[in-house]
Design a protein around this motif. Structure first.
Motif, short mmCIF file in Angstrom:
data_model
loop_
_atom_site.label_atom_id
_atom_site.label_comp_id
_atom_site.label_asym_id
_atom_site.label_seq_id
_atom_site.Cartn_x
_atom_site.Cartn_y
_atom_site.Cartn_z
N UNK A 14 6.72 -3.32 4.36
CA UNK A 14 5.64 -4.16 5.43
C UNK A 14 5.62 -4.86 6.68
N UNK A 15 7.07 -5.41 6.68
CA UNK A 15 6.67 -6.20 7.46
C UNK A 15 7.78 -4.70 8.87
N UNK A 16 7.81 -4.41 8.87
CA UNK A 16 8.45 -2.79 9.74
C UNK A 16 7.05 -2.31 10.29
N UNK A 19 4.86 -4.27 12.15
CA UNK A 19 5.90 -3.31 14.22
C UNK A 19 5.46 -2.77 14.62
N UNK A 20 5.24 -1.68 14.01
CA UNK A 20 4.63 -0.89 14.16
C UNK A 20 3.22 -0.45 14.86
N UNK A 21 2.83 -0.95 13.48
CA UNK A 21 1.59 -1.15 14.16
C UNK A 21 1.02 -2.05 15.06
N UNK A 125 -3.56 0.26 10.26
CA UNK A 125 -3.95 -0.62 9.67
C UNK A 125 -5.02 -0.16 7.90
N UNK A 126 -4.93 1.05 8.04
CA UNK A 126 -5.64 1.76 6.51
C UNK A 126 -3.86 1.46 5.49
N UNK A 127 -3.29 1.92 6.20
CA UNK A 127 -2.25 1.81 5.86
C UNK A 127 -1.54 0.78 5.39
N UNK A 128 -0.98 -0.11 6.06
CA UNK A 128 -0.71 -1.72 5.68
C UNK A 128 -2.47 -1.59 5.04
N UNK A 183 4.39 -9.00 10.78
CA UNK A 183 6.31 -8.55 11.01
C UNK A 183 7.71 -9.33 10.95
N UNK A 184 6.53 -10.97 11.78
CA UNK A 184 7.71 -11.62 11.62
C UNK A 184 8.18 -11.61 13.20
#
Length: 200
Positions: A14-16, A19-21, A125-128, A183-184
């Protein structure tokens, strides 16, 4: 680009994904700034405009007490409302101002770029949201956003459109803040080359 979804590789954390989003949101925020600049120039609007601080979209207030999925839903829903407002603004602008007045190529191209980037950010954001166990239902109501009627002065229509562009800029920035946190630290500091690869 409107029909594209963010590509999430199998096993990606989820963090990656966040980061993409965040990279998409960052790109959109900069593109919204350019759209505002082009619109002000096209309509001969000054940079000292005084506008209401009341937001047009309607979502629960931000709170650190919200669960992650609720924070994501808030951003996703706000972006969905922004898309609806943008679509209405495009139609209204072309009706009220006219094709010849609106037809400055650079402005129209930038407006389409923002619309396409918004669609990509919504998909990401829907995928996340799904990755964090939330649902992607959208709130469709808006706050203090009565669309100008046919008798409204042209200037009021222009200012309504300008407020919508400002709203897009605001919510893309809010998305960056949340997505970077998910993302961190350091996760979204990526090279321009890598960002271009993500956004392709």
């Amino acid at each position: 680009m409107a029909g594209r979804r963010m590509r999430v590789t199998e096993g990606e954390t989820p963090s990656r994904t966040a980061a993409r989003a965040a990279a998409i949101a960052d790109q959109m925020h900069r593109e919204c700034g350019l759209l505002l600049e082009l619109y002000r120039k096209k309509e001969s609007l000054g940079t000292d405009l005084v506008l209401s601080d009341l937001l047009l979209v309607s979502v629960p207030p931000a709170s650190s007490q919200l669960e992650v999925q609720d924070q994501l839903w808030r951003i996703h829903s706000a972006l969905g409302q922004c898309r609806s407002l943008l679509e209405r603004a495009i139609v209204r602008e072309e009706q009220a101002v006219g094709v010849t007045a609106v037809g400055k190529a650079e402005y129209q191209k930038q407006r389409k770029t923002v619309k396409d980037r918004l669609a990509l950010l919504l998909a990401s954001t829907r995928e996340l949201l799904k990755a964090f166990g939330g649902t992607a239902g959208l709130t469709t109501t808006t706050n203090n956003c009565q669309e100008p009627d046919g008798s409204t002065e042209l200037f009021e229509v222009k200012m309504w459109i300008y407020r919508i562009y400002r709203e897009l800029e605001y919510w893309s920035k809010a998305a960056i803040t949340l997505l970077q946190a998910l993302a961190g630290p350091g996760s979204v500091r990526m090279s321009t080359r890598r960002r271009r690869n993500i956004l392709r």
